[in-house]
Design a protein around this motif. Structure first.
Motif, PDB file in Angstrom:
ATOM      1  N   LEU A 125     -11.454 -13.716  -9.921  1.00 13.44           N
ATOM      2  CA  LEU A 125     -11.743 -13.544  -8.506  1.00 13.44           C
ATOM      3  C   LEU A 125     -10.527 -12.951  -7.817  1.00 13.44           C
ATOM      4  O   LEU A 125      -9.427 -13.488  -7.925  1.00 13.44           O
ATOM      5  N   LEU A 126     -10.735 -11.846  -7.118  1.00 17.30           N
ATOM      6  CA  LEU A 126      -9.663 -11.200  -6.372  1.00 17.30           C
ATOM      7  C   LEU A 126      -9.954 -11.346  -4.881  1.00 17.30           C
ATOM      8  O   LEU A 126     -10.865 -10.721  -4.338  1.00 17.30           O
ATOM      9  N   TYR A 127      -9.186 -12.225  -4.237  1.00 15.61           N
ATOM     10  CA  TYR A 127      -9.285 -12.427  -2.800  1.00 15.61           C
ATOM     11  C   TYR A 127      -8.196 -11.610  -2.117  1.00 15.61           C
ATOM     12  O   TYR A 127      -7.055 -11.584  -2.586  1.00 15.61           O
ATOM     13  N   ILE A 128      -8.542 -10.980  -1.004  1.00 14.41           N
ATOM     14  CA  ILE A 128      -7.526 -10.284  -0.217  1.00 14.41           C
ATOM     15  C   ILE A 128      -7.740 -10.574   1.271  1.00 14.41           C
ATOM     16  O   ILE A 128      -8.847 -10.906   1.694  1.00 14.41           O
ATOM     17  N   ASP A 129      -6.654 -10.457   2.027  1.00 14.05           N
ATOM     18  CA  ASP A 129      -6.748 -10.374   3.485  1.00 14.05           C
ATOM     19  C   ASP A 129      -6.632  -8.904   3.844  1.00 14.05           C
ATOM     20  O   ASP A 129      -5.631  -8.256   3.504  1.00 14.05           O
ATOM     21  N   LEU A 130      -7.656  -8.361   4.490  1.00 14.67           N
ATOM     22  CA  LEU A 130      -7.579  -6.972   4.932  1.00 14.67           C
ATOM     23  C   LEU A 130      -6.386  -6.774   5.863  1.00 14.67           C
ATOM     24  O   LEU A 130      -5.929  -7.722   6.503  1.00 14.67           O
ATOM     25  N   THR A 152       0.836  -1.189   0.000  1.00 20.97           N
ATOM     26  CA  THR A 152       0.000   0.000   0.000  1.00 20.97           C
ATOM     27  C   THR A 152       0.875   1.245   0.000  1.00 20.97           C
ATOM     28  O   THR A 152       2.093   1.168   0.163  1.00 20.97           O
ATOM     29  N   ARG A 153       0.242   2.396  -0.119  1.00 20.61           N
ATOM     30  CA  ARG A 153       1.011   3.648  -0.168  1.00 20.61           C
ATOM     31  C   ARG A 153       1.718   3.949   1.153  1.00 20.61           C
ATOM     32  O   ARG A 153       2.667   4.741   1.169  1.00 20.61           O
ATOM     33  N   ASP A 154       1.267   3.314   2.262  1.00 19.62           N
ATOM     34  CA  ASP A 154       1.999   3.459   3.524  1.00 19.62           C
ATOM     35  C   ASP A 154       2.842   2.223   3.822  1.00 19.62           C
ATOM     36  O   ASP A 154       3.164   1.933   4.969  1.00 19.62           O
ATOM     37  N   HIS A 155       3.165   1.472   2.748  1.00 16.07           N
ATOM     38  CA  HIS A 155       4.156   0.393   2.791  1.00 16.07           C
ATOM     39  C   HIS A 155       3.717  -0.799   3.649  1.00 16.07           C
ATOM     40  O   HIS A 155       4.539  -1.429   4.318  1.00 16.07           O
ATOM     41  N   VAL A 156       2.430  -1.111   3.611  1.00 21.60           N
ATOM     42  CA  VAL A 156       1.901  -2.287   4.295  1.00 21.60           C
ATOM     43  C   VAL A 156       1.664  -3.388   3.261  1.00 21.60           C
ATOM     44  O   VAL A 156       1.085  -3.143   2.204  1.00 21.60           O
ATOM     45  N   LYS A 157       2.119  -4.597   3.567  1.00 23.27           N
ATOM     46  CA  LYS A 157       1.965  -5.726   2.651  1.00 23.27           C
ATOM     47  C   LYS A 157       0.575  -6.324   2.799  1.00 23.27           C
ATOM     48  O   LYS A 157       0.177  -6.751   3.881  1.00 23.27           O
ATOM     49  N   ILE A 158      -0.167  -6.338   1.687  1.00 23.29           N
ATOM     50  CA  ILE A 158      -1.516  -6.912   1.646  1.00 23.29           C
ATOM     51  C   ILE A 158      -1.485  -8.182   0.804  1.00 23.29           C
ATOM     52  O   ILE A 158      -1.084  -8.156  -0.368  1.00 23.29           O
ATOM     53  N   PHE A 159      -1.915  -9.276   1.395  1.00 24.20           N
ATOM     54  CA  PHE A 159      -1.944 -10.547   0.674  1.00 24.20           C
ATOM     55  C   PHE A 159      -3.124 -10.573  -0.285  1.00 24.20           C
ATOM     56  O   PHE A 159      -4.232 -10.154   0.054  1.00 24.20           O
ATOM     57  N   LEU A 164     -14.210  -8.747  -6.455  1.00 23.36           N
ATOM     58  CA  LEU A 164     -13.349  -8.548  -5.279  1.00 23.36           C
ATOM     59  C   LEU A 164     -14.152  -8.899  -4.029  1.00 23.36           C
ATOM     60  O   LEU A 164     -15.241  -8.365  -3.806  1.00 23.36           O
ATOM     61  N   PHE A 165     -13.614  -9.801  -3.208  1.00 24.16           N
ATOM     62  CA  PHE A 165     -14.317 -10.258  -2.015  1.00 24.16           C
ATOM     63  C   PHE A 165     -13.759  -9.569  -0.771  1.00 24.16           C
ATOM     64  O   PHE A 165     -12.537  -9.518  -0.579  1.00 24.16           O
ATOM     65  N   ILE A 166     -14.659  -9.069   0.076  1.00 23.08           N
ATOM     66  CA  ILE A 166     -14.256  -8.416   1.320  1.00 23.08           C
ATOM     67  C   ILE A 166     -14.862  -9.168   2.495  1.00 23.08           C
ATOM     68  O   ILE A 166     -16.085  -9.239   2.645  1.00 23.08           O
ATOM     69  N   HIS A 167     -13.993  -9.705   3.326  1.00 19.20           N
ATOM     70  CA  HIS A 167     -14.408 -10.554   4.444  1.00 19.20           C
ATOM     71  C   HIS A 167     -14.685  -9.740   5.694  1.00 19.20           C
ATOM     72  O   HIS A 167     -14.229  -8.592   5.826  1.00 19.20           O
ATOM     73  N   PRO A 168     -15.399 -10.294   6.668  1.00 21.01           N
ATOM     74  CA  PRO A 168     -15.582  -9.632   7.965  1.00 21.01           C
ATOM     75  C   PRO A 168     -14.280  -9.656   8.763  1.00 21.01           C
ATOM     76  O   PRO A 168     -13.355 -10.402   8.438  1.00 21.01           O
ATOM     77  N   PRO A 169     -14.202  -8.868   9.825  1.00 24.05           N
ATOM     78  CA  PRO A 169     -12.979  -8.817  10.640  1.00 24.05           C
ATOM     79  C   PRO A 169     -12.511 -10.189  11.113  1.00 24.05           C
ATOM     80  O   PRO A 169     -13.310 -10.996  11.598  1.00 24.05           O
ATOM     81  N   GLY A 170     -11.229 -10.450  10.929  1.00 16.48           N
ATOM     82  CA  GLY A 170     -10.602 -11.657  11.440  1.00 16.48           C
ATOM     83  C   GLY A 170     -10.703 -12.876  10.558  1.00 16.48           C
ATOM     84  O   GLY A 170      -9.842 -13.758  10.601  1.00 16.48           O
ATOM     85  N   MET A 171     -11.726 -12.963   9.720  1.00 17.54           N
ATOM     86  CA  MET A 171     -12.022 -14.224   9.031  1.00 17.54           C
ATOM     87  C   MET A 171     -11.120 -14.498   7.830  1.00 17.54           C
ATOM     88  O   MET A 171     -10.907 -15.640   7.456  1.00 17.54           O
ATOM     89  N   GLY A 172     -10.621 -13.451   7.205  1.00 11.54           N
ATOM     90  CA  GLY A 172      -9.700 -13.637   6.096  1.00 11.54           C
ATOM     91  C   GLY A 172     -10.368 -14.089   4.803  1.00 11.54           C
ATOM     92  O   GLY A 172     -11.569 -14.368   4.758  1.00 11.54           O
ATOM     93  N   HIS A 173      -9.556 -14.157   3.757  1.00  9.48           N
ATOM     94  CA  HIS A 173     -10.098 -14.446   2.430  1.00  9.48           C
ATOM     95  C   HIS A 173     -10.666 -15.852   2.313  1.00  9.48           C
ATOM     96  O   HIS A 173     -11.478 -16.118   1.415  1.00  9.48           O
TER      97      HIS A 173
END
Length: 257
Positions: A49-54, A6-13, A25-34
């Protein structure tokens, strides 16, 4: 699969699979992950399909900033920009739907459509408030074992998946989960719903009574909103009623221009 910075240098899986002109693009609830959306993998026969971990969830880094849905929306924009994906159809589940709403409001040119499962623009019911408050208190007490097992059991369609989700959930730190729940409890985009430009489909479990009333608010602000009920389902539509969700998703995307 891999990582985006990200622009603040955080690695997003992320994990990008499938073929087709449309990207979900799938967005999961807190903690549950892709892995929440494992049962949606058959959609890769028709779409990308674009899965991400927030951030702070699963395999993604947390970073130094406090969790805000506006920050998570920015992360999503960064991921899509770096992967050169100009348009996405967002499928957000539960509090992930709130993050999807924030993304649509802040980055309207990115969002081609919204599929929101069990969605609420704000927390205004006693039952929903109580759920968030319980999550906040348990996270404050570092009760990740309790939360992970409870949520994994509620979403399990097999013993193996329940164990996988419980283990994945524990990758989130207690303080990070606390921030997610606190942000989810106070988030309110009701006054901005009219600004959403993407076609919207609300998906509710037939038995998920305590969030049904939110559809009235969506429809009042966005009269073209479509609503689909999944027969026999409670809240856990993606994991326990995947065939129905996948069929609804395919039909919704077919109607998009």
């Amino acid at each position: 699969m891999g990582y985006v910075h990200t622009r603040d240098h955080v690695k997003i899986f992320y994990r990008l699979i499938g073929t087709g002109q449309k990207t979900i693009l799938f967005i999961h609830p807190p903690g549950m992950g892709h892995i929440t959306f494992k049962q949606q993998l058959p959609l890769s026969n028709h779409f990308r399909l674009l899965y991400i971990d927030l951030r702070g969830n699963g395999k993604s880094e947390k970073g130094e900033h406090p969790i805000r849905f506006s920050l998570l929306a920015r992360d999503i924009s960064d991921v899509c920009a770096q992967l050169e994906i100009p348009k996405v159809i967002i499928c957000g589940y539960s509090n992930g739907a709130s993050i999807a709403l924030e993304t649509s409001l802040n980055y309207p040119n990115l969002v081609e459509g919204l599929l929101l499962i069990g969605a609420f623009p704000k927390v205004d019911s006693i039952l929903l408030y109580s759920e968030f408050l319980l999550g906040i208190l348990t996270a404050q007490c570092n009760g990740m074992g309790i939360i992970s097992k409870t949520i994994a059991y509620a979403h399990s369609y097999s013993k193996k998946f329940a164990e996988e989700m419980a283990a994945y959930f524990k990758k989130t730190e207690a303080n990070t989960l606390y921030q997610y729940y606190k942000e989810g409890l106070t988030y309110d985009c009701s006054e901005r719903l009219r600004d959403i430009t993407a076609p919207l489909l609300l998906i509710y479990g037939e038995l998920d009574y305590y969030v049904h009333h939110y559809q009235k608010e969506f429809i009042a602000c966005l009269p073209d909103t479509k609503v689909a009920y999944v027969s026999g389902a409670k809240h856990q539509v993606p994991t326990k009623f995947p065939n129905e969700l996948n069929a609804i998703t395919r039909e919704f995307i077919r109607t998009l221009k």
